[in-house]
Design an enzyme around this catalytic site. Structure first.
Site, PDB file in Angstrom:
ATOM      1  CB  VAL A 137      -1.084   0.219   1.327  1.00  0.00           C
ATOM      2  CG1 VAL A 137      -1.621   0.522   0.951  1.00  0.00           C
ATOM      3  CG2 VAL A 137      -1.736  -0.665   1.240  1.00  0.00           C
ATOM      4  CD1 TRP A 155      -0.606   1.172  -7.026  1.00  0.00           C
ATOM      5  CD2 TRP A 155      -1.782   1.991  -5.538  1.00  0.00           C
ATOM      6  NE1 TRP A 155      -1.771   1.640  -7.949  1.00  0.00           N
ATOM      7  CE2 TRP A 155      -2.400   2.194  -6.968  1.00  0.00           C
ATOM      8  CE3 TRP A 155      -1.960   2.838  -4.815  1.00  0.00           C
ATOM      9  CZ2 TRP A 155      -3.570   2.526  -6.472  1.00  0.00           C
ATOM     10  CZ3 TRP A 155      -3.386   3.348  -4.374  1.00  0.00           C
ATOM     11  CH2 TRP A 155      -4.031   4.059  -5.901  1.00  0.00           C
ATOM     12  CG  HIS A 156      -0.632   5.611  -1.768  1.00  0.00           C
ATOM     13  ND1 HIS A 156      -1.714   3.742  -1.053  1.00  0.00           N
ATOM     14  CD2 HIS A 156      -1.992   5.691  -1.929  1.00  0.00           C
ATOM     15  CE1 HIS A 156      -2.640   3.845  -1.228  1.00  0.00           C
ATOM     16  NE2 HIS A 156      -3.344   4.788  -1.528  1.00  0.00           N
ATOM     17  N   GLY A 157       3.072   5.463  -3.616  1.00  0.00           N
ATOM     18  CA  GLY A 157       4.558   6.706  -4.379  1.00  0.00           C
ATOM     19  C   GLY A 157       5.531   6.460  -3.539  1.00  0.00           C
TER      20      GLY A 157
END
Length: 370
Positions: free
Chosen positions: A330, A333-335
């Site tokens: 997570v 994926w968010h950066g």
């Protein structure tokens, strides 16, 4: 009253919605209802073609080609039917979004930064959809491969209501529901549409009131008012921020959820109000598959990461590892910025502490003492 300009996500999607996306969603609704009425059998392909056309119109031919290339590579790798290889491919494709040279090249395709960000957000979400399809392909028997063709992958990847920002719908759920042919009632669908639009407008108006009157994010952007505020005031600001986040996603996910229902699909449940939550594990819904509700990214990470790694059914070490991998993905994926890794680590720690405390309290000796 001028609005608080510091919440980038809300301002960004509302601006895009007003300019083009809402009109394209209305076009999808029209195509969907006409195809359900006249050519139910070909509805997935009608919606696939419309989604491709909308992608081309909004992101240009180069943006369309990037998404098509990601889908083709994912499908090709899935033919080996190795879950680990599929995950490796997905992570590599996701990592290409953060290569500076690639970023600069994509920026040159567009006139504004907002157009580039739209491509970035869209490809990030499409990576999850490609991963879902590929893993389902790996897990299914050869006799079921006909329902996992490349054309079905394109129908899934280019399904427009979930195209830019989600929410996530796993491929098996999407294909089963899209194949199901039901009696079409104009009256029923019209009532669903009217009630859904009224609810979304209520949530949208509430979010606009909060962003015009409360200035939560502006206060957070300056250290001075935070340093001078009492602990009670800081707690109130924190609660106000998460409540705005909740209302915001009722709008951002409420619109595609309504269109999913109009298409005859069952949408993921909208997020639960944070004021009703007292449990850290309930918020993430990772400990028990049976307690899962279909919201945000939870169903994806549970089905494709947490449960395959053993989840709560494995040993203590296995549970720690599967939960850690979940939050690591997570965060990445968010950066993958440093603050996201800290956020993931604190979330992981919160879940582990709460779950560990529950296990200790379940010991008969401790229960007798209590």
């Amino acid at each position: 009253v001028p609005q608080d300009p510091m919440d980038f996500e809300w301002s960004y999607w509302i601006e895009w919605g007003r300019e083009r996306i809402l009109w394209l969603l209305a076009g999808h609704l029209l195509v969907s209802q006409v195809s359900r009425l006249l050519v139910e059998k070909y509805k997935p392909w009608c919606l696939m073609v419309y989604g491709m056309a909308a992608c081309w119109l909004l992101l240009g031919i180069k943006g369309f080609a990037v998404i098509l290339l990601h889908a083709a590579i994912s499908f090709a790798v899935a033919q080996f039917q190795l879950s680990l290889l599929t995950w490796l491919c997905s992570l590599i494709l996701l990592s290409t979004l953060r290569i500076p040279a690639v970023e600069e090249t994509k920026r040159k395709w567009y006139d504004t930064e907002n157009e580039y960000y739209l491509l970035l957000f869209t490809v990030s979400v499409r990576c999850l959809f490609c991963t879902s399809f590929s893993l389902e392909y790996c897990w299914h028997a050869p006799t079921q491969k006909s329902s996992h063709s490349f054309s079905w992958m394109l129908a899934y990847v280019f399904y427009y209501p979930t195209f830019h920002n989600g929410p996530l719908v796993n491929f098996d759920e999407f294909s089963k529901q899209m194949r199901r042919q039901e009696a079409f009632s104009v009256k029923t669908n019209l009532s669903i549409l009217i009630v859904g639009v009224i609810r979304i407008f209520f949530w949208w108006y509430l979010a606009e009131l909060m962003i015009h009157l409360m200035y939560i994010h502006a206060l957070y952007s300056s250290a001075l008012p935070l340093e001078s505020a009492s602990y009670w005031a800081l707690g109130g600001l924190a609660l106000a921020q998460v409540l705005f986040f909740y209302v915001k996603y009722l709008v951002l996910y409420g619109v595609p959820a309504l269109l999913l229902r109009m298409d005859g699909l069952k949408p993921p449940a909208l997020p639960c109000c944070v004021s009703l939550m007292h449990s850290f594990t309930k918020m993430w819904r990772l400990i028990s598959v049976k307690s899962l509700t279909a919201s945000l990214i939870c169903r994806f990470i549970c089905r494709y990461i947490y449960v395959p790694m053993g989840g709560s059914q494995s040993s203590l070490l296995g549970t720690l590892l599967s939960t850690a991998l979940t939050f690591a993905f997570v965060s990445y994926w968010h950066g993958g910025q440093s603050y996201l890794w800290y956020w993931g680590a604190l979330n992981w720690l919160g879940v582990i502490v709460e779950n560990g405390t529950k296990r200790i309290l379940s010991i008969s000796l401790i229960q007798d003492l209590i």
